[in-house]
Design an enzyme around this catalytic site. Structure first.
Site, short mmCIF file in Angstrom:
data_model
loop_
_atom_site.label_atom_id
_atom_site.label_comp_id
_atom_site.label_asym_id
_atom_site.label_seq_id
_atom_site.Cartn_x
_atom_site.Cartn_y
_atom_site.Cartn_z
N GLY A 10 0.82 -1.20 0.00
CA GLY A 10 0.00 0.00 0.00
C GLY A 10 0.86 1.25 0.00
N ASP A 35 -2.90 -12.21 7.49
CA ASP A 35 -4.16 -11.94 6.81
C ASP A 35 -5.07 -11.14 7.73
OD1 ASP A 35 -6.54 -11.92 5.43
OD2 ASP A 35 -6.49 -14.05 4.93
N TYR A 60 -9.18 -1.95 4.66
CA TYR A 60 -10.10 -2.17 3.56
C TYR A 60 -10.46 -0.79 3.04
CZ TYR A 60 -14.04 -4.28 0.99
OH TYR A 60 -14.90 -4.71 0.01
N THR A 61 -9.86 -0.39 1.93
CA THR A 61 -10.00 0.98 1.45
C THR A 61 -10.85 1.10 0.17
OG1 THR A 61 -7.90 0.78 0.27
CG2 THR A 61 -7.83 1.75 2.48
N TYR A 124 -17.42 2.18 4.90
CA TYR A 124 -15.99 2.38 5.12
C TYR A 124 -15.76 3.29 6.33
CZ TYR A 124 -11.34 4.40 4.46
OH TYR A 124 -10.05 4.86 4.66
N TRP A 149 -7.04 12.11 1.68
CA TRP A 149 -6.60 12.32 0.30
C TRP A 149 -5.14 11.89 0.10
CZ3 TRP A 149 -8.91 17.41 -2.10
CH2 TRP A 149 -10.28 17.47 -1.83
#
Length: 288
Positions: A10, A35, A60-61, A124, A149
Site C-alpha cells: 500500500g 491476513d 479495507y479501502t 468504510y 486524500w
C-alpha cells in the site's frame, strides 16, 4: 527500534519500508504473512516478531465496494486493529493506526478537530470509526492518526489517475464541492514513526490525532495544479458531487484541524505542493 508494519504494498506501507535503516528496522507484513481477515493471526504476528512498536498501515479501502461487503470491511477495519491494539497493550508497546476523514459527516466548512463527534456516512467510514473506538478501549500506548486524500507514486491515487486521464483526454469534469488536504504517503509514514518513537517515552500522549497536507482545496483545483506541474494541457470543468454519483457517500468537508498533532509531536501540516513535486519526479514528470 524494531517496527512491525501491517501492510506491504500500500501507499503508506511502501513509504514505511523505504525508511528502513540501522536506527529504524522496518518489518512489513504482506497478506501472506498476516491476513487481516484473521484478527487472531495479526495478534500472533505481533507476539512472534516482538517489535518495539507496531504501525497499522493496512485497511479495507475500497470505499464503494465496502457498501456491499460490509462484513469483510468490518473484520479488516475494526476487528483486526482491535486485536493488534490488544496485543500491543499486553506487551506495553506503541500502536499507531492510520484512520480517515470519512469518520465525520462531511458537513459544514469548519476543519474537523480530533474531539469532534464522529458521524460516518458510509460503511468504510463506520468500520474505520469502530476500529478507532476499539483501539481506544484497549487502554494501551496508542495513536490513531486520521489523514485524508493520500497520494504517492505508488498504488492507486488521485495524482496517478489524473496523470493517466490527462494524457488520454483534452478535458475532464472534476468534482469541485469536496474540499480537503491532499497528503503525501511519505509524510504520513514519517509522522507515524515520530509518533511511535514519542509514545515509547511519553505514553500519556496516547490519543486521536489529525494529519493532512496544506493548503485545503477542491479535487478540481488539485487536478489543475497536477496538470500544470506535469505540463499536461488538459482542461478541467468543475462539477458538483451530485453529478458524479457513487455507491458510498463522499464527505464534502474533509478539512482537518491538525493543531493538536503539532502541539503534541511537533509535526506540522506538510505542504502537499512539495509532496507533489517529489511524486512527479519519481514518476518522471513532466515528460520531455
Amino acid at each position: 527500534m524494531k517496527v512491525l508494519v501491517f501492510g506491504h504494498s500500500g501507499q503508506v506501507a511502501t513509504e514505511l519500508r523505504a525508511l528502513d535503516s540501522d536506527n529504524i528496522q522496518i518489518t512489513a507484513l504482506a497478506r501472506a504473512d498476516a491476513d487481516l481477515t484473521d484478527p487472531a493471526a495479526c495478534a500472533a504476528a505481533i507476539n512472534a516478531h516482538a517489535p518495539d512498536a507496531v504501525i497499522n498501515a493496512a485497511a479495507y479501502t475500497a470505499v464503494d465496494k465496502a457498501e456491499s461487503d460490509a462484513e469483510t470491511a468490518q473484520i479488516i477495519n475494526t476487528d483486526a486493529p482491535d486485536a493488534m491494539a490488544q496485543a500491543c497493550a499486553a506487551r506495553d508497546i506503541p500502536f499507531v493506526s492510520i484512520s480517515t476523514d470519512y469518520v465525520f459527516s462531511g458537513a459544514g466548512n469548519t476543519p474537523w478537530a480530533p474531539a469532534d463527534p464522529t458521524d460516518p456516512q458510509s460503511v468504510y467510514g463506520r468500520t474505520k470509526r469502530d476500529g478507532e473506538v476499539a483501539i481506544v478501549k484497549t487502554g494501551g500506548r496508542y495513536a490513531v492518526l486520521r489523514s485524508s486524500w493520500v497520494v504517492s507514486a505508488h498504488g492507486n491515487n488521485f495524482v496517478k489517475t489524473m496523470l493517466r486521464l490527462g494524457a488520454e483526454r483534452e478535458a475532464l469534469t472534476i468534482v469541485a464541492d469536496q474540499i480537503g488536504g491532499p497528503t503525501g504517503a511519505a509524510e504520513i509514514s514519517q509522522a507515524c514513526i515520530k509518533i511511535a518513537k514519542t509514545l515509547v517515552f511519553e505514553p500519556e500522549k496516547s490519543g486521536i490525532y489529525h494529519f493532512s497536507g496544506a493548503p485545503d482545496m477542491s479535487w478540481a483545483d488539485f487536478a489543475r495544479v497536477i496538470f500544470d506541474a506535469a505540463n499536461i494541457p488538459c482542461a478541467v470543468t468543475d462539477i458538483p458531487s451530485s453529478n458524479y454519483p457513487t455507491p458510498a457517500k463522499r464527505p464534502l468537508n474533509s478539512r482537518m484541524d491538525c493543531s493538536v498533532t503539532e502541539a503534541a509531536f511537533g509535526i506540522s501540516r506538510p505542504d502537499w505542493r512539495v509532496s507533489l513535486t517529489h511524486i512527479l519526479t519519481q514518476l518522471d514528470f513532466p515528460k520531455d
